[in-house]
Scaffold this active site. Structure first.
Site, PDB file in Angstrom:
ATOM      1  CB  ALA A   1       4.838   9.619  -3.555  1.00 10.32           C
ATOM      2  CG  ASP A   2       6.839   3.979  -0.159  1.00 14.28           C
ATOM      3  OD1 ASP A   2       6.831   3.270  -1.191  1.00 14.28           O
ATOM      4  OD2 ASP A   2       6.868   3.500   0.984  1.00 14.28           O
ATOM      5  CB  THR A   3       1.131   4.310  -0.990  1.00 12.05           C
ATOM      6  OG1 THR A   3       1.038   5.569  -1.665  1.00 12.05           O
ATOM      7  CG2 THR A   3      -0.175   4.001  -0.296  1.00 12.05           C
TER       8      THR A   3
END
Length: 184
Positions: free
Chosen positions: A64-66
């Site tokens: 995941a990457d925000t």
């Protein structure tokens, strides 16, 4: 099924605990990329993280990457200095921006990806609040230079339209849905 979280983020690990499944944290050394849009950046980095770990039987890897997208659609990553953190927060104040988390799940045979978007509106710029927040050091490991859960920032957050877990770092409901649809 066991979930492997390809992340060193303590916030993301706390959010994964809400899924109620067996999971393991395995930080990754995947080199993050910066692309022209926040959506492309988040999607690419989530995939890079998930594929940086070897697949194992009975396991699903979660990358995941925000990324925070400014009001003019520029991706804002993690600030590297107090000046950069201050400038990011000044830019976000008095406007609505978008927080995008790229999600990538793979078990080695099947892969699925999605993006979650949440709109966040900040109050007009308050120099005292921003300087005090930057001085805590909290902005430096967070996209856009802020953590919505940080109480020092509370006076600046006016509105959140969408999943607040997404802004913290992982849209738990979306991950639960994807796991149920594709891996359970």
């Amino acid at each position: 099924m066991k979930l492997i979280l390809a992340s060193a983020s303590p916030r993301r690990a706390e959010l994964v605990r809400r899924l109620g499944c067996d999971f393991e944290i395995r930080p990754t050394d995947a080199e993050e990329v910066s692309l022209p849009t926040a959506e492309a950046t988040a999607a690419a980095n989530a995939k890079l993280k998930a594929h940086s770990l070897p697949s194992e039987d009975g396991c699903v890897v979660l990358g995941a990457d925000t990324v925070v997208s400014s009001a003019d659609d520029r991706p804002l990553g993690k600030p590297h200095s107090e000046e950069e953190a201050f400038a990011m927060l000044r830019e976000l104040c008095g406007r609505t921006h978008t927080v995008i988390t790229g999600i990538y799940l793979t078990d080695g045979r099947r892969s699925v990806h999605a993006e979650e978007k949440t709109a966040v509106t900040f109050a007009p710029f308050d120099e005292e609040t921003v300087r005090a927040y930057v001085s805590t050091g909290k902005p430096f490991d967070k996209a856009g230079g802020y953590g919505i859960q940080d109480k020092e920032l509370g006076r600046l957050v006016v509105r959140v339209d969408g999943d607040i877990d997404n802004v913290i770092g992982l849209p738990v409901a979306a991950v639960r849905r994807l796991l149920g649809e594709y891996f359970l």
